[in-house]
Scaffold this motif. Structure first.
Motif, PDB file in Angstrom:
ATOM      1  N   TRP A  28     -19.432  -8.192 -29.513  1.00  0.00           N
ATOM      2  CA  TRP A  28     -20.747  -8.535 -29.036  1.00  0.00           C
ATOM      3  C   TRP A  28     -21.671  -7.410 -29.097  1.00  0.00           C
ATOM      4  O   TRP A  28     -22.768  -7.845 -28.951  1.00  0.00           O
ATOM      5  CB  TRP A  28     -20.394  -9.312 -27.606  1.00  0.00           C
ATOM      6  CG  TRP A  28     -20.415 -10.747 -27.525  1.00  0.00           C
ATOM      7  CD1 TRP A  28     -20.920 -11.700 -28.378  1.00  0.00           C
ATOM      8  CD2 TRP A  28     -19.179 -11.539 -27.165  1.00  0.00           C
ATOM      9  NE1 TRP A  28     -20.565 -12.877 -28.416  1.00  0.00           N
ATOM     10  CE2 TRP A  28     -19.300 -13.013 -27.713  1.00  0.00           C
ATOM     11  CE3 TRP A  28     -18.386 -11.437 -26.354  1.00  0.00           C
ATOM     12  CZ2 TRP A  28     -18.695 -14.083 -27.023  1.00  0.00           C
ATOM     13  CZ3 TRP A  28     -17.488 -12.438 -25.786  1.00  0.00           C
ATOM     14  CH2 TRP A  28     -17.849 -13.657 -26.211  1.00  0.00           C
ATOM     15  N   ALA A  29     -21.120  -6.374 -28.828  1.00  0.00           N
ATOM     16  CA  ALA A  29     -22.076  -5.271 -28.890  1.00  0.00           C
ATOM     17  C   ALA A  29     -22.783  -5.135 -30.163  1.00  0.00           C
ATOM     18  O   ALA A  29     -24.314  -4.843 -30.020  1.00  0.00           O
ATOM     19  CB  ALA A  29     -21.371  -3.801 -28.479  1.00  0.00           C
ATOM     20  N   LEU A  30     -22.035  -5.160 -31.330  1.00  0.00           N
ATOM     21  CA  LEU A  30     -23.006  -5.463 -32.717  1.00  0.00           C
ATOM     22  C   LEU A  30     -23.716  -6.494 -32.609  1.00  0.00           C
ATOM     23  O   LEU A  30     -24.938  -6.469 -33.292  1.00  0.00           O
ATOM     24  CB  LEU A  30     -21.738  -5.475 -33.823  1.00  0.00           C
ATOM     25  CG  LEU A  30     -20.989  -3.997 -34.063  1.00  0.00           C
ATOM     26  CD1 LEU A  30     -19.765  -4.310 -34.865  1.00  0.00           C
ATOM     27  CD2 LEU A  30     -22.060  -3.202 -34.701  1.00  0.00           C
ATOM     28  N   VAL A  31     -23.350  -7.599 -32.255  1.00  0.00           N
ATOM     29  CA  VAL A  31     -24.389  -8.637 -32.259  1.00  0.00           C
ATOM     30  C   VAL A  31     -25.621  -8.434 -31.397  1.00  0.00           C
ATOM     31  O   VAL A  31     -26.567  -8.762 -32.035  1.00  0.00           O
ATOM     32  CB  VAL A  31     -23.736 -10.090 -31.465  1.00  0.00           C
ATOM     33  CG1 VAL A  31     -24.647 -11.167 -31.362  1.00  0.00           C
ATOM     34  CG2 VAL A  31     -22.596 -10.543 -32.646  1.00  0.00           C
ATOM     35  N   GLY A  32     -25.494  -7.764 -30.182  1.00  0.00           N
ATOM     36  CA  GLY A  32     -26.711  -7.456 -29.445  1.00  0.00           C
ATOM     37  C   GLY A  32     -27.486  -6.491 -30.265  1.00  0.00           C
ATOM     38  O   GLY A  32     -28.641  -6.594 -30.321  1.00  0.00           O
ATOM     39  N   TYR A  33     -26.812  -5.419 -31.033  1.00  0.00           N
ATOM     40  CA  TYR A  33     -27.708  -4.529 -31.651  1.00  0.00           C
ATOM     41  C   TYR A  33     -28.199  -4.995 -32.631  1.00  0.00           C
ATOM     42  O   TYR A  33     -29.598  -4.804 -32.683  1.00  0.00           O
ATOM     43  CB  TYR A  33     -26.580  -3.329 -32.156  1.00  0.00           C
ATOM     44  CG  TYR A  33     -27.345  -2.315 -32.858  1.00  0.00           C
ATOM     45  CD1 TYR A  33     -27.887  -1.068 -32.038  1.00  0.00           C
ATOM     46  CD2 TYR A  33     -27.273  -2.109 -34.290  1.00  0.00           C
ATOM     47  CE1 TYR A  33     -28.545  -0.325 -32.705  1.00  0.00           C
ATOM     48  CE2 TYR A  33     -28.027  -1.354 -35.035  1.00  0.00           C
ATOM     49  CZ  TYR A  33     -28.543  -0.184 -34.260  1.00  0.00           C
ATOM     50  OH  TYR A  33     -29.391   0.877 -34.639  1.00  0.00           O
ATOM     51  N   LEU A  34     -27.680  -5.894 -33.656  1.00  0.00           N
ATOM     52  CA  LEU A  34     -28.518  -6.286 -34.847  1.00  0.00           C
ATOM     53  C   LEU A  34     -29.363  -7.443 -34.346  1.00  0.00           C
ATOM     54  O   LEU A  34     -30.554  -7.422 -34.880  1.00  0.00           O
ATOM     55  CB  LEU A  34     -27.290  -6.930 -35.587  1.00  0.00           C
ATOM     56  CG  LEU A  34     -26.307  -5.925 -36.214  1.00  0.00           C
ATOM     57  CD1 LEU A  34     -25.201  -6.977 -36.943  1.00  0.00           C
ATOM     58  CD2 LEU A  34     -26.925  -5.344 -37.269  1.00  0.00           C
TER      59      LEU A  34
ATOM     60  N   PRO B 282     -30.271  -1.531 -25.711  1.00  0.00           N
ATOM     61  CA  PRO B 282     -30.143  -2.241 -24.640  1.00  0.00           C
ATOM     62  C   PRO B 282     -29.149  -3.533 -24.911  1.00  0.00           C
ATOM     63  O   PRO B 282     -28.341  -3.963 -24.116  1.00  0.00           O
ATOM     64  CB  PRO B 282     -31.353  -2.566 -23.980  1.00  0.00           C
ATOM     65  CG  PRO B 282     -32.314  -1.731 -24.552  1.00  0.00           C
ATOM     66  CD  PRO B 282     -31.661  -1.359 -25.890  1.00  0.00           C
ATOM     67  N   GLY B 283     -29.418  -4.368 -25.890  1.00  0.00           N
ATOM     68  CA  GLY B 283     -28.986  -5.533 -26.590  1.00  0.00           C
ATOM     69  C   GLY B 283     -27.663  -5.200 -26.800  1.00  0.00           C
ATOM     70  O   GLY B 283     -26.292  -6.000 -26.418  1.00  0.00           O
ATOM     71  N   MET B 284     -26.972  -3.873 -27.223  1.00  0.00           N
ATOM     72  CA  MET B 284     -25.749  -3.474 -27.596  1.00  0.00           C
ATOM     73  C   MET B 284     -24.933  -3.473 -26.232  1.00  0.00           C
ATOM     74  O   MET B 284     -23.929  -3.776 -25.887  1.00  0.00           O
ATOM     75  CB  MET B 284     -25.726  -2.275 -28.416  1.00  0.00           C
ATOM     76  CG  MET B 284     -24.300  -1.633 -28.554  1.00  0.00           C
ATOM     77  SD  MET B 284     -24.460  -0.076 -29.320  1.00  0.00           S
ATOM     78  CE  MET B 284     -25.035   1.026 -27.753  1.00  0.00           C
ATOM     79  N   LEU B 285     -25.497  -2.628 -25.307  1.00  0.00           N
ATOM     80  CA  LEU B 285     -25.032  -2.527 -23.913  1.00  0.00           C
ATOM     81  C   LEU B 285     -24.899  -3.873 -23.295  1.00  0.00           C
ATOM     82  O   LEU B 285     -23.599  -3.813 -22.499  1.00  0.00           O
ATOM     83  CB  LEU B 285     -25.745  -1.642 -23.141  1.00  0.00           C
ATOM     84  CG  LEU B 285     -25.090  -1.088 -21.922  1.00  0.00           C
ATOM     85  CD1 LEU B 285     -23.725  -0.509 -22.003  1.00  0.00           C
ATOM     86  CD2 LEU B 285     -26.095  -0.217 -21.150  1.00  0.00           C
TER      87      LEU B 285
END
Length: 207
Positions: free
Chosen positions: A110-116, A81-84
């Motif tokens: 920013w998708a990678l930032v959210g995923y990590l 969800p953070g990635m999306l």
């Protein structure tokens, strides 16, 4: 690489939408069930909130709460969800800042930032403050500087990348510093509100 530049300039809307659709598919596969309407509403609402926060601060280069908000939200709802949310936030906020060939790179960054950031599970705000430094400097900024190298010089070489890194380093530091400060202030209160929603209604509950 000149061909890559032309593809980006002519098709950045299409590329952006493809990236977002891939994110939606990944979320669907992750949960292996129909995503509830309230979960879709939450994802889009948080993305819109983050996008608006960036638009409001459009007058101040790199002084924007986007990265801090994405990191905080992802720490509650998880990596996917953070990635999306990171991807949607980038796409929506560029309607305020300006869409362009850089948009797909910002979406991915920013998708990678959210995923990590989804792997950050601590209440202690010092940990995300420290981890936000490499997330912003080594993930977001590097990808955006790659985009700048391609779009400005027409090719991606080591020299062009280093030039973009050096020229953009002061702004990258401002972005990183502001993210750290924002996390210091919002980590506990914002996380508390989101955690209450997460546990009470089981919205985007991790499996």
């Amino acid at each position: 690489m000149a061909g890559s530049k032309s593809i980006l300039i002519d098709n950045y809307y299409l590329i952006s939408l493809i990236i977002i659709l891939i994110g939606i598919v990944v979320v669907g596969l992750y949960y292996r069930r129909r995503i509830l309407a309230r979960e879709i509403v939450l994802i889009t609402s948080l993305s819109a909130l983050i996008a608006i926060s960036r638009g409001v601060m459009a007058w101040a280069p790199e002084v924007k709460p986007v990265s801090a908000l994405i990191i905080t939200v992802a720490s509650i709802f998880g990596s996917v969800p953070g990635m999306l949310i990171g991807a949607l936030s980038a796409f929506l906020s560029n309607f305020f800042i300006g869409q362009g060939p850089w948009t797909p790179f910002q979406i991915i960054a920013w998708a990678l930032v959210g995923y990590l950031a989804g792997f950050i599970k601590t209440e202690n705000k010092v940990v995300p403050m420290l981890l936000s430094i490499p997330l912003v400097l080594c993930v977001y900024s590097v990808l955006v500087n790659i985009a700048s190298a391609i779009l400005i010089t027409g090719s991606l070489t080591w020299d062009s990348f280093v030039a973009m890194e050096i020229s953009g380093f002061p702004l990258d530091l401002v972005h990183t510093g502001f993210t750290v400060v924002m996390i210091f202030f919002i980590w506990k209160p914002f996380r508390k509100k989101l955690m209450r929603m997460h546990t009470k209604y089981r919205i985007l509950a991790r499996f």
